[in-house]
Design a protein around this motif. Structure first.
Motif, PDB file in Angstrom:
ATOM      1  N   ILE A   1      -5.017   1.289   2.664  1.00 58.70           N
ATOM      2  CA  ILE A   1      -5.505   0.901   4.174  1.00 58.70           C
ATOM      3  C   ILE A   1      -6.785   0.854   4.099  1.00 58.70           C
ATOM      4  O   ILE A   1      -7.607  -0.099   4.834  1.00 58.70           O
ATOM      5  CB  ILE A   1      -5.171   2.065   5.130  1.00 58.70           C
TER       6      ILE A   1
ATOM      7  N   GLY B   1     -10.271  11.043   4.086  1.00 58.23           N
ATOM      8  CA  GLY B   1      -9.381  10.919   5.249  1.00 58.23           C
ATOM      9  C   GLY B   1      -9.860   9.775   6.046  1.00 58.23           C
ATOM     10  O   GLY B   1     -10.965   9.683   6.287  1.00 58.23           O
ATOM     11  N   THR B   2      -9.030   9.108   6.742  1.00 60.53           N
ATOM     12  CA  THR B   2      -9.286   8.075   7.725  1.00 60.53           C
ATOM     13  C   THR B   2      -8.466   7.968   8.930  1.00 60.53           C
ATOM     14  O   THR B   2      -8.864   7.686  10.002  1.00 60.53           O
ATOM     15  CB  THR B   2      -9.286   6.506   7.124  1.00 60.53           C
ATOM     16  N   SER B   3      -7.159   8.766   9.069  1.00 67.38           N
ATOM     17  CA  SER B   3      -6.310   8.881  10.079  1.00 67.38           C
ATOM     18  C   SER B   3      -7.009   9.362  11.476  1.00 67.38           C
ATOM     19  O   SER B   3      -6.797   8.753  12.203  1.00 67.38           O
ATOM     20  CB  SER B   3      -5.040   9.406   9.776  1.00 67.38           C
TER      21      SER B   3
ATOM     22  N   LYS C   1      -9.078   6.889  13.209  1.00 65.21           N
ATOM     23  CA  LYS C   1      -8.326   5.996  14.019  1.00 65.21           C
ATOM     24  C   LYS C   1      -7.926   6.706  15.380  1.00 65.21           C
ATOM     25  O   LYS C   1      -7.994   6.107  16.388  1.00 65.21           O
ATOM     26  CB  LYS C   1      -6.982   5.661  13.439  1.00 65.21           C
TER      27      LYS C   1
ATOM     28  N   TRP D   1      -7.059  -0.649  14.877  1.00 61.81           N
ATOM     29  CA  TRP D   1      -6.706   0.737  15.029  1.00 61.81           C
ATOM     30  C   TRP D   1      -6.723   1.065  16.615  1.00 61.81           C
ATOM     31  O   TRP D   1      -6.295   2.108  16.920  1.00 61.81           O
ATOM     32  CB  TRP D   1      -7.374   1.608  14.284  1.00 61.81           C
TER      33      TRP D   1
ATOM     34  N   TYR E   1       1.028  -1.121   0.104  1.00 58.36           N
ATOM     35  CA  TYR E   1      -0.076   0.070   0.124  1.00 58.36           C
ATOM     36  C   TYR E   1       0.842   1.270  -0.032  1.00 58.36           C
ATOM     37  O   TYR E   1       1.932   1.041   0.462  1.00 58.36           O
ATOM     38  CB  TYR E   1      -0.791   0.137   1.335  1.00 58.36           C
TER      39      TYR E   1
ATOM     40  N   GLY F   1      -0.839   4.656   0.746  1.00 57.81           N
ATOM     41  CA  GLY F   1      -1.500   5.368   1.863  1.00 57.81           C
ATOM     42  C   GLY F   1      -3.033   4.855   1.968  1.00 57.81           C
ATOM     43  O   GLY F   1      -3.416   3.794   2.033  1.00 57.81           O
ATOM     44  N   GLY F   2      -3.876   5.944   2.097  1.00 56.84           N
ATOM     45  CA  GLY F   2      -5.159   5.757   2.485  1.00 56.84           C
ATOM     46  C   GLY F   2      -6.054   4.838   1.858  1.00 56.84           C
ATOM     47  O   GLY F   2      -6.977   4.110   2.301  1.00 56.84           O
TER      48      GLY F   2
ATOM     49  N   ALA G   1       1.701   4.064  12.449  1.00 56.23           N
ATOM     50  CA  ALA G   1       0.436   4.513  12.601  1.00 56.23           C
ATOM     51  C   ALA G   1      -0.225   4.087  13.917  1.00 56.23           C
ATOM     52  O   ALA G   1      -1.079   4.629  14.796  1.00 56.23           O
ATOM     53  CB  ALA G   1      -0.520   4.517  11.282  1.00 56.23           C
TER      54      ALA G   1
ATOM     55  N   TYR H   1       6.680   6.526   7.285  1.00 59.96           N
ATOM     56  CA  TYR H   1       5.474   6.275   8.067  1.00 59.96           C
ATOM     57  C   TYR H   1       4.612   4.989   7.338  1.00 59.96           C
ATOM     58  O   TYR H   1       4.788   4.909   6.164  1.00 59.96           O
ATOM     59  CB  TYR H   1       4.487   7.681   7.476  1.00 59.96           C
ATOM     60  N   ASP H   2       4.102   4.347   8.124  1.00 60.70           N
ATOM     61  CA  ASP H   2       3.452   3.036   7.753  1.00 60.70           C
ATOM     62  C   ASP H   2       2.725   2.639   8.844  1.00 60.70           C
ATOM     63  O   ASP H   2       2.291   3.428   9.779  1.00 60.70           O
ATOM     64  CB  ASP H   2       4.476   1.823   7.496  1.00 60.70           C
ATOM     65  N   ILE H   3       1.924   1.451   8.577  1.00 67.16           N
ATOM     66  CA  ILE H   3       0.919   1.059   9.395  1.00 67.16           C
ATOM     67  C   ILE H   3       1.553   0.755  10.729  1.00 67.16           C
ATOM     68  O   ILE H   3       0.924   1.207  11.628  1.00 67.16           O
ATOM     69  CB  ILE H   3       0.459  -0.345   9.036  1.00 67.16           C
TER      70      ILE H   3
ATOM     71  N   LYS I   1      -2.552  18.666   0.813  1.00 67.44           N
ATOM     72  CA  LYS I   1      -2.236  18.239   2.190  1.00 67.44           C
ATOM     73  C   LYS I   1      -1.625  19.371   3.079  1.00 67.44           C
ATOM     74  O   LYS I   1      -1.660  19.232   4.263  1.00 67.44           O
ATOM     75  CB  LYS I   1      -1.879  16.849   2.557  1.00 67.44           C
TER      76      LYS I   1
ATOM     77  N   ARG J   1       0.520  11.711   7.286  1.00 66.83           N
ATOM     78  CA  ARG J   1       0.081  11.407   5.748  1.00 66.83           C
ATOM     79  C   ARG J   1       0.723  11.853   4.520  1.00 66.83           C
ATOM     80  O   ARG J   1       1.931  11.986   4.872  1.00 66.83           O
ATOM     81  CB  ARG J   1      -1.165  12.519   5.510  1.00 66.83           C
TER      82      ARG J   1
ATOM     83  N   MET K   1      -1.195   7.174  16.135  1.00 68.77           N
ATOM     84  CA  MET K   1      -2.491   7.765  16.493  1.00 68.77           C
ATOM     85  C   MET K   1      -2.927   7.626  17.822  1.00 68.77           C
ATOM     86  O   MET K   1      -3.533   8.629  18.338  1.00 68.77           O
ATOM     87  CB  MET K   1      -3.297   7.175  15.313  1.00 68.77           C
TER      88      MET K   1
HETATM   89  C1  LIG Z   1      -4.716   5.674   7.878  1.00 71.59           C
HETATM   90  C2  LIG Z   1      -3.398   5.738   7.046  1.00 71.59           C
HETATM   91  C3  LIG Z   1      -3.323   6.540   5.897  1.00 71.59           C
HETATM   92  C4  LIG Z   1      -4.635   7.450   5.487  1.00 71.59           C
HETATM   93  O1  LIG Z   1      -4.950   8.542   6.245  1.00 71.59           O
HETATM   94  P1  LIG Z   1      -5.498  10.040   5.598  1.00 71.59           P
HETATM   95  O2  LIG Z   1      -6.208  10.377   6.866  1.00 71.59           O
HETATM   96  O3  LIG Z   1      -6.400   9.390   4.687  1.00 71.59           O
HETATM   97  O4  LIG Z   1      -4.307  10.739   5.099  1.00 71.59           O
HETATM   98  C5  LIG Z   1      -2.473   6.358   5.281  1.00 71.59           C
HETATM   99  N1  LIG Z   1      -1.212   5.834   5.705  1.00 71.59           N
HETATM  100  C6  LIG Z   1      -1.124   5.148   6.848  1.00 71.59           C
HETATM  101  C7  LIG Z   1       0.119   4.243   7.283  1.00 71.59           C
HETATM  102  C8  LIG Z   1      -2.411   5.149   7.624  1.00 71.59           C
HETATM  103  O5  LIG Z   1      -2.497   4.250   8.541  1.00 71.59           O
END
Ligand SMILES: *Cc1c(COP(=O)(O)O)cnc(C)c1O
Length: 863
Positions: free
Chosen positions: A131, A610-612, A615, A424, A125, A127-128, A588, A583-585, A519, A513, A592
């Motif tokens: 994920i 956006g999903t971060s 979490k 998460w 992956y 990014g968003g 995160a 930056y990776d899972i 952004k 991100r 977070m």
């Molecule tokens: C959740 C997540 C994202 C997506 O976050 P956004 O809010 O959409 O920018 C990207 N990378 C990682 C590693 C994540 O855990």
């Protein structure tokens, strides 16, 4: 040494430990804490070294140690319990089986995505988007939704990021060894690896093997072209995510879409599982799946392209993820022609028909371009964006395809993204919740409103666990900062200061991100002195952790990272602001939960969802964000803060300055004082109220189970119904009749007109409750009244004579004249006061269409 050959020597597990293999091979461990704890207990030190990856752990654990462990009765019993728990999880009826009753619900749904973020151990992956796809599969598994995922296995995944001495992003692409990942290869009955093959121009063939990742109950099929029978170029097709030239990316997308359908057929044949009736195309990359399915139907049912297209369209859902035209995958029509024309045509599919599916053949379109989002929309009966605001932006972006209609009628709905809570929510936070609350109270969020006397969690306990999560983050960040400086060439002797970088008791703000321009990674640097004052305040400082990868080709993004790193490198602030590379899972999952405040400052409305921040909310962190994406929908004044936007300010620098000033102001006047406002027990009570409110109200909404249920109820199930309706047995009778009807309507449409409209009871001013009657005289040419609907479209007019808040009143045919002319009539009482406007239009009508917009045709009165 590029030609190095890799292989893995596996330990054979002693018999009593054999179920460990099953537990490691099913990725459910990535969100099942007890299973991870079990693996960690086998060899805690090795577990750290392999970054919490069970397959790698079993691959390198000392056989001697395994022999000893096999003697440990308690451990063997625990392994048996967890194995039984996994089997139960995989087979017991869940929501989809128990609680979702609908005659149309599909037996299988195929989900296509170019990337999947499931665990740090499977870095597929960027990014968003990835994920989200991972969370979609995991939540589908938890709900028992019968999804099959389809993707590619990239040899090197996405890049690993480090920094040079002067803060420039450096990329490396470590090659993965699939044999050392939780994957198994799909095999024919005779044991040979099964193959998917696609013809390429010039008589070449692209072959791929198919890896199976088991994501709980959900199989994920990953195509991999790195096999010996391919020529060198073909082997490199799946080398890395979003790499290379347009030609390279097109080959990836052909393999994903067309090869992916073939992989599904292979999987169904080898496992006896049902064929999907619903195909979900997650973003445009997999759009060619429609072409492959059309090809299949032409071959197996001997039908026309148009009939096959109707059948395929009925069973397809398309999700768009970008609010910017530049974010869409587009190819030159010349390139597409190389793959689908000039001798490479697919049987029954002339090049022109493929090109037409992705053509920007509307005003402002580029005729030399093939657009993957247009392909997605034209080959799916149902489409959606990923938050309400993004749905609206998407309807505007694709209005040209439905230009006869009002922008609000463009048939693109929205399903707001969500995140997979078991992945998460930090285990320490989950432990606190479940120590006090039952599953219903956590799921509904209501448990967070209970006082300790009512069996709820006390502020003190909640604050303690928030402090613990912040402490974990600070510890981890110190380690990462030190490692980053060593990678940047610093000597250990210079790095004493990194032991004390950050402070476990200081208000902690996170920003992580990808780094596309919109952004605005560096917005916080707009006024460096003001930021420095916030960071270094002697009484009430803040600290900021920043992370993010820039696409390697995006020099501007890489430059933004450098600006941020150079600011953070300064001696005066470096203990309070850090950039954490890669930056990776895994990052995160600590970052977070550990932040108090999650900052997001995109240029509105360019953040699709956006999903971060979701979490973070699940862990009791507060959002501080521009009202964009999901935050625009769910910010309620008490669950965090909205940074005011300077919408309408044309000069981008001026807009940035205004929005940055607003950000500093909220921090100085509200966020910081509230965080440091403590009672006698040291707890920030007002802050905790916001935390509880966030958990109670956002907790249930931001979860991917809510999202997947919405997809099932609003999109997958109706789509399965449409697919069944148009399938109609031999020769795709339903699809053929719809295709023929559409052809007839398109041909006849130029003669369809609203000739004249009469209204009774409409003067300049009409009284509330009065009835108005409308009669429309229309010409239908070769069409019959049954082929159309004649509608009054009413609403509130603006200065430009556009109508808002549309209301529709269908009229009934009341008189027939010669020459295909008809009168249509209807009446209605006026139930609202205020200015009102209306028009009449003719639209095509057919029960086999999702709605009257499907053909994109409407006829309005001649001016
Ligand atoms: C959740 C997540 C994202 C997506 O976050 P956004 O809010 O959409 O920018 C990207 N990378 C990682 C590693 C994540 O855990």
């Amino acid at each position: 040494m590029r030609a190095i050959r890799r292989f893995t020597v596996r330990t054979v597990l002693p018999e009593p430990l054999a179920p460990l293999d099953t537990l490691a091979q099913n990725l459910r461990w990535s969100w099942h804490t007890p299973t991870r704890e079990l693996f960690a207990s086998l060899d805690p030190e090795l577990w750290e070294r392999v970054h919490g990856d069970p397959v790698a752990l079993l691959g390198s654990i000392d056989p001697q140690r395994l022999a000893t462990l096999a003697e440990d009765r308690a451990l063997v019993a625990r392994i048996g319990e967890l194995d039984a728990d996994l089997q139960r999880y995989l087979t017991e009826p869940r929501w989809y089986q128990n609680d979702f009753a609908d005659a149309d619900k599909p037996d299988a749904i195929a989900y296509f995505s170019a990337e999947y973020g499931i665990t740090a151990a499977l870095p597929q992956y960027s990014g968003g988007l990835g994920i989200l796809a991972g969370d979609h599969l995991k939540s589908a598994s938890d709900l028992g939704v019968p999804i099959v995922g389809v993707g590619l296995l990239y040899g090197a995944g996405y890049f690993k990021q480090s920094l040079t001495r002067d803060g420039w992003q450096h990329e490396t692409y470590p090659v993965l060894d699939p044999d050392n990942l939780p994957l198994s290869v799909l095999r024919e009955a005779d044991g040979s690896a099964a193959r998917v093959r696609l013809p390429l121009p010039g008589g070449r063939t692209l072959s791929a093997q198919v890896w199976l990742a088991q994501v709980g109950r959900v199989p994920l099929l990953l195509l991999d072209s790195n096999i010996v029978e391919n020529d060198d170029a073909a082997r490199r097709v799946t080398d890395r995510l979003y790499g290379g030239s347009p030609d390279h990316r097109l080959q990836q997308e052909l393999l994903l879409g067309m090869g992916g359908v073939r992989a599904l057929r292979l999987y169904a044949r080898l496992t006896g599982s049902p064929q999907p009736s619903v195909y979900h195309c997650n973003e445009g990359h997999a759009g060619f799946l429609a072409v492959e399915r059309i090809r299949e139907l032409i071959e197996s049912e001997d039908v026309s392209f148009e009939t096959a297209l109707e059948a395929v369209k009925a069973g397809t859902v398309f999700t768009t993820h970008t609010p910017v035209p530049a974010g869409i995958s587009r190819y030159s029509t010349d390139l597409i022609s190389e793959y689908f024309g000039g001798g490479a045509e697919l049987p029954g599919i002339p090049l022109g028909k493929v090109l037409a599916l992705g053509a920007e053949d509307y005003e402002g379109g580029n005729p030399a371009v093939f657009n993957m989002a247009i392909l997605g929309l034209r080959s799916a009966k149902r489409a959606n964006g990923v938050a309400q605001l993004h749905g609206k932006v998407s309807r505007g972006m694709f209005h040209q395809l439905w230009s006869d209609f009002d922008v609000t009628e463009v048939p693109i709905t929205s399903v707001t993204n969500g995140v997979h809570a078991p992945t998460w929510v930090d285990p320490a936070f989950a432990e606190l919740a479940y120590r006090h609350l039952d599953a219903d109270q956590v799921e509904s969020g209501q448990g967070w409103r209970l006082s300790p006397e009512e069996g709820g969690v006390s502020d003190v306990e909640l604050w303690d666990v928030r402090r613990k999560l912040r402490g974990n983050l600070v510890k981890e960040a110190r380690h990462r900062v030190r490692k980053s400086w060593l990678d940047r060439g610093a000597s250990p002797a210079e790095l004493g200061w990194t032991d004390d970088v950050l402070d476990p008791d200081v208000l902690t703000i996170g920003f992580a991100r990808r780094v596309p321009t919109y952004k605005r990674l560096t917005l916080m640097l707009s006024d460096p002195e003001r930021l420095t004052r916030l960071l270094t305040d002697p009484e009430r400082p803040i600290q900021i952790l920043v992370a993010g990868k820039s696409h390697p080709d995006d020099e501007h993004g890489v430059g933004l990272i450098q600006q941020l790193v150079q600011f953070a490198d300064q001696a005066g602030v470096r203990e309070r602001i850090v950039f954490l590379p890669n930056y990776d899972i895994a990052m995160a999952q600590t970052l977070m939960p550990g932040c108090d405040v999650w900052l997001n400052n995109p240029l509105r409305p360019l953040e699709a969802s956006g999903t971060s921040g979701m979490k973070c909310a699940l862990n009791g962190a507060l959002n501080l964000s521009i009202l964009d994406g999901w935050w625009d929908e769910w910010y309620d004044g008490r669950n965090g803060w909205a940074i005011p936007t300077a919408d309408g300010v044309e000069d981008p620098e001026q807009r940035d300055r205004l929005e940055a000033a607003a950000l500093y102001e909220i921090l100085e006047d509200t966020v910081v004082p509230r965080f440091y406002d403590r009672d006698s027990e040291g707890v920030p009570r007002h802050w905790m109220e916001m935390v509880r409110h966030t958990l109670a109200t956002l907790g249930p909404k931001v979860q991917a189970t809510r999202m997947v249920r919405e997809y099932v109820e609003r999109l997958y199930t109706p789509t399965a119904g449409s697919a069944r309706q148009l399938d109609g047995g031999a020769g795709l009778e339903g699809a053929r009749s719809l295709a023929d009807w559409k052809a007839r309507v398109r041909e006849a449409w130029p003669a369809v007109r609203v000739d004249h409209v009469e209204a009774d009871g409409v003067g300049e001013v009409v009284q509330l409750g009065d009835r108005i009657a409308v009669t429309a005289y229309v010409s239908l040419g070769a069409l019959k009244p049954d082929d159309v609907e004649v509608q009054v479209v009413a609403g509130r007019p603006d200065e430009e004579d556009n109508l808002a808040d549309l209301r529709l009143l269908p009229l009934e045919v009341s008189e027939t004249f010669e020459g295909g002319r008809y009168a249509f009539t209807g009446e209605r009482a006026l139930g609202e006061t205020g200015p009102f406007g209306y028009t009449v239009r003719v639209v095509p009508r057919n029960d086999a269409m999702v709605g009257f917009t499907e053909l994109g045709l409407a006829a309005t009165p001649v001016q």
